[in-house]
Design a protein around this motif. Structure first.
Motif, PDB file in Angstrom:
ATOM      1  N   UNK A  14      -4.575   2.930   8.889  1.00 55.95           N
ATOM      2  CA  UNK A  14      -4.879   3.365  10.006  1.00 55.95           C
ATOM      3  C   UNK A  14      -4.107   2.791  11.102  1.00 55.95           C
ATOM      4  N   UNK A  15      -3.519   1.723  11.111  1.00 55.86           N
ATOM      5  CA  UNK A  15      -2.930   1.184  12.418  1.00 55.86           C
ATOM      6  C   UNK A  15      -1.746   1.874  12.438  1.00 55.86           C
ATOM      7  N   UNK A  16      -0.951   2.216  11.326  1.00 51.97           N
ATOM      8  CA  UNK A  16       0.251   2.706  11.154  1.00 51.97           C
ATOM      9  C   UNK A  16       0.356   4.020  11.827  1.00 51.97           C
ATOM     10  N   UNK A  17      -0.803   4.994  11.476  1.00 57.75           N
ATOM     11  CA  UNK A  17      -1.214   6.072  12.014  1.00 57.75           C
ATOM     12  C   UNK A  17      -1.145   6.125  13.560  1.00 57.75           C
ATOM     13  N   UNK A  18      -1.855   5.228  14.088  1.00 60.45           N
ATOM     14  CA  UNK A  18      -2.179   4.928  15.534  1.00 60.45           C
ATOM     15  C   UNK A  18      -0.789   4.618  16.178  1.00 60.45           C
ATOM     16  N   UNK A  19      -0.198   3.940  15.565  1.00 58.29           N
ATOM     17  CA  UNK A  19       1.169   3.386  16.309  1.00 58.29           C
ATOM     18  C   UNK A  19       2.360   4.854  16.296  1.00 58.29           C
ATOM     19  N   UNK A  20       2.216   5.376  15.237  1.00 54.34           N
ATOM     20  CA  UNK A  20       2.994   6.729  14.951  1.00 54.34           C
ATOM     21  C   UNK A  20       2.835   7.643  15.871  1.00 54.34           C
ATOM     22  N   UNK A  21       1.370   7.848  16.402  1.00 56.37           N
ATOM     23  CA  UNK A  21       1.039   8.693  17.146  1.00 56.37           C
ATOM     24  C   UNK A  21       1.348   8.517  18.633  1.00 56.37           C
ATOM     25  N   UNK A  22       1.175   7.181  18.798  1.00 55.13           N
ATOM     26  CA  UNK A  22       1.872   6.721  20.301  1.00 55.13           C
ATOM     27  C   UNK A  22       3.188   7.189  20.494  1.00 55.13           C
ATOM     28  N   UNK A  23       4.222   6.753  19.297  1.00 52.78           N
ATOM     29  CA  UNK A  23       5.343   7.039  19.436  1.00 52.78           C
ATOM     30  C   UNK A  23       5.798   8.475  19.407  1.00 52.78           C
ATOM     31  N   UNK A  24       5.089   9.556  18.683  1.00 45.31           N
ATOM     32  CA  UNK A  24       5.297  10.854  18.720  1.00 45.31           C
ATOM     33  C   UNK A  24       5.150  11.249  20.040  1.00 45.31           C
ATOM     34  N   UNK A  26       4.986   9.941  22.938  1.00 44.83           N
ATOM     35  CA  UNK A  26       6.184   9.378  23.862  1.00 44.83           C
ATOM     36  C   UNK A  26       7.428  10.141  23.676  1.00 44.83           C
ATOM     37  N   UNK A  27       7.862  10.496  22.596  1.00 43.03           N
ATOM     38  CA  UNK A  27       9.089  10.874  22.245  1.00 43.03           C
ATOM     39  C   UNK A  27       9.251  12.546  21.872  1.00 43.03           C
ATOM     40  N   UNK A  28       8.180  13.057  21.699  1.00 43.75           N
ATOM     41  CA  UNK A  28       8.142  14.460  21.174  1.00 43.75           C
ATOM     42  C   UNK A  28       8.456  14.796  19.999  1.00 43.75           C
ATOM     43  N   UNK A  29       8.147  13.659  19.128  1.00 48.92           N
ATOM     44  CA  UNK A  29       8.432  13.904  17.614  1.00 48.92           C
ATOM     45  C   UNK A  29       7.171  14.403  16.850  1.00 48.92           C
ATOM     46  N   UNK A  30       7.320  14.431  15.649  1.00 50.37           N
ATOM     47  CA  UNK A  30       6.170  14.978  14.963  1.00 50.37           C
ATOM     48  C   UNK A  30       5.641  13.959  13.654  1.00 50.37           C
ATOM     49  N   UNK A  31       4.454  13.825  13.540  1.00 50.06           N
ATOM     50  CA  UNK A  31       4.086  12.996  12.277  1.00 50.06           C
ATOM     51  C   UNK A  31       3.280  14.151  11.297  1.00 50.06           C
ATOM     52  N   UNK A  32       3.568  13.674  10.210  1.00 46.30           N
ATOM     53  CA  UNK A  32       2.902  14.746   9.146  1.00 46.30           C
ATOM     54  C   UNK A  32       2.183  13.878   8.220  1.00 46.30           C
ATOM     55  N   UNK A  33       1.023  13.602   8.125  1.00 45.20           N
ATOM     56  CA  UNK A  33       0.277  12.909   6.932  1.00 45.20           C
ATOM     57  C   UNK A  33      -0.296  13.553   6.028  1.00 45.20           C
ATOM     58  N   UNK A  34       0.503  13.232   4.590  1.00 46.18           N
ATOM     59  CA  UNK A  34       0.161  14.142   3.424  1.00 46.18           C
ATOM     60  C   UNK A  34      -0.900  12.920   2.604  1.00 46.18           C
ATOM     61  N   UNK A  35      -1.909  13.831   1.971  1.00 49.42           N
ATOM     62  CA  UNK A  35      -2.838  12.926   1.558  1.00 49.42           C
ATOM     63  C   UNK A  35      -3.709  13.609   0.700  1.00 49.42           C
ATOM     64  N   UNK A  50       0.889  15.992  18.300  1.00 49.06           N
ATOM     65  CA  UNK A  50       2.245  15.798  17.810  1.00 49.06           C
ATOM     66  C   UNK A  50       2.136  15.496  16.214  1.00 49.06           C
ATOM     67  N   UNK A  51       0.903  15.669  15.620  1.00 45.24           N
ATOM     68  CA  UNK A  51       0.592  15.498  14.230  1.00 45.24           C
ATOM     69  C   UNK A  51      -0.112  16.457  13.489  1.00 45.24           C
ATOM     70  N   UNK A  52       0.220  16.546  12.027  1.00 39.90           N
ATOM     71  CA  UNK A  52      -0.394  17.410  11.379  1.00 39.90           C
ATOM     72  C   UNK A  52      -0.876  16.786  10.045  1.00 39.90           C
TER      73      UNK A  52
END
Length: 426
Positions: A14-24, A26-35, A50-52
């Motif tokens: 949970x906290x990792x995803x929240x942190x990475x969403x803030x990063x993506x 601000x930087x225009x990156x992408x986060x992919x969560x595979x589950x 910025x996430x999928x």
């Protein structure tokens, strides 16, 4: 554009995803969560642009390889046994990999290939292991830099219920993988005490715990955690006479758990027949170990209930896990608490001193837990440092090098993960 692939969206994510969403963001990156549970992954990213989220069977090699090939860096928060599959895909596709789990022999065997391909694999990058290594090494190196000679080392870590949410006789609630709670300590422990190697078997581990006082919390009990000995040379503490890494619980928990272990009710190896079995029948081996100080705990857990055990149970551990999940579950507003303490004895300029470093982190609620925060943030911070070129190491590592722990600990402090330090005459 950088792309981070995260395998796993469970309790610790949970906290990792929240942190990475803030990063993506601000930087225009992408986060992919595979589950495997797509709805769970989608709930964690909450429609962030910025996430999928993708449904993923990590045991399916081709689809796993396809996901990995599109990423710049991979984080695995899967059960430890599945990290090896992800590691193989990262090797094949030439991608960096971060995990919070212990560095095991299968991953260690890949080290020559990791080095040959110029990749960075970082294990033990969570709370324990993870923050424990990094914070301890900062303290050790600071003492040594000032001329201190360390002769004893204790490092304690526990995932606990916060005092304001502590309302059951176990003084414990489930804030992380319940199976890991059931099996904690099952491998026994080895450590060094007063110059000798001590081996403690599972049956004895919880019977005579140590004790430590925590301001604002009170007395906590500790029991040795796994095998401490390999960390002695990694920490550069070969001269120490005592070196122990431990797990923290409230004293009542250790008393009750010692009875469960003695009765064999944590066993996950021996098959049982759950057909027609009641909880009272199942717990019959426990009765010789029941004494007044733990009777209320065992009753609260449901050990003596007349109702049937889950029909799907295959081992005693399955039944115990069911009881933990139903009787020691966190309520939505409950807060968990992480406590980490390092206690070092050392000599300097002819005097004897005791150094103590304490971290207490409380969660927000049952979803945004302190456990998720302290497991996830080190992974997220390290991922950003690697992708931005601020960690340039290659090969297979755990976070015991200054090039890793100095920038990560600095960012953790900015995120509110702060230790309180003291040095007193011994």
């Amino acid at each position: 554009m950088k792309r981070i692939l995260l395998f796993g969206a469970g309790k610790s994510a949970t906290s990792l995803i929240r942190y990475l969403l803030n990063i993506t963001a601000s930087r225009g990156w992408q986060l992919v969560v595979a589950e495997s549970n797509l709805a769970l992954a989608e709930s964690k990213i909450a429609g962030h642009p910025q996430a999928s989220a993708v449904a993923a069977d990590v045991t399916h090699e081709e689809s796993r390889d396809t996901l990995v090939s599109a990423a710049d860096l991979v984080i695995s928060l899967l059960p430890p046994a599945l990290h090896f599959r992800v590691a193989l895909s990262c090797l094949k596709r030439g991608k960096h990999l971060l995990t919070a789990s212990y560095l095991d022999d299968p991953i260690r065997a890949l080290e020559p290939q990791i080095c040959e391909k110029g990749l960075f694999f970082l294990c033990e990058m969570g709370l324990d292991p993870g923050i424990d290594h990094m914070s301890a090494l900062q303290l050790i190196r600071d003492i040594e830099a000032k001329g201190g000679r360390i002769h004893s080392f204790h490092s304690h870590t526990g995932g606990l219920v916060a005092p304001e949410s502590d309302d059951n006789p176990w003084h414990y609630k489930i804030s992380w993988n319940p199976r890991n709670v059931v099996l904690a300590g099952s491998a026994g422990a080895r450590y060094r005490k007063d110059g000798s190697v001590v081996t403690t078997d599972y049956a004895s581990l919880f019977e005579r715990p140590g004790s430590v006082q925590v301001p604002g919390v009170g007395e906590l009990a500790w029991y040795p955690n796994r095998d401490s000995l390999p960390y002695i040379p990694l920490y550069g503490l070969e001269p120490t006479r005592t070196f122990i890494r431990t797990t923290l619980r409230y004293p009542a928990y250790c008393r009750g758990w010692a009875a469960l272990v003695s009765a064999g009710l944590t066993d996950d190896k021996t098959p049982i027949d759950a057909q027609g079995l009641s909880f009272a029948d199942w717990s019959a081996p426990l009765r010789p170990f029941v004494h007044p100080s733990i009777a209320k705990q065992l009753e609260f857990l449901g050990c003596f209930d007349p109702g049937p055990v889950p029909a799907s149970a295959r081992t005693n551990a399955d039944i115990l896990q069911f009881l933990l999940e139903t009787r020691l579950a966190m309520n939505p507003a409950d807060k968990d608490m992480i406590v980490m303490i390092h206690e070092l004895g050392f000599e300097r300029n002819g005097g004897a001193f005791a150094a103590k470093s304490t971290l207490v982190v409380k969660g927000e609620d049952s979803l945004h837990t302190a456990m998720a925060r302290t497991v996830g943030l080190p992974l997220g911070i390290a991922a950003v440092l690697v992708l931005e070129g601020r960690i340039t190491l290659r090969g297979l590592h755990i976070p015991i090098l200054p090039a890793i722990y100095e920038p990560v600990m600095a960012e953790l402090q900015r995120q509110g993960i702060r230790f309180e330090h003291s040095v007193t005459p011994a």
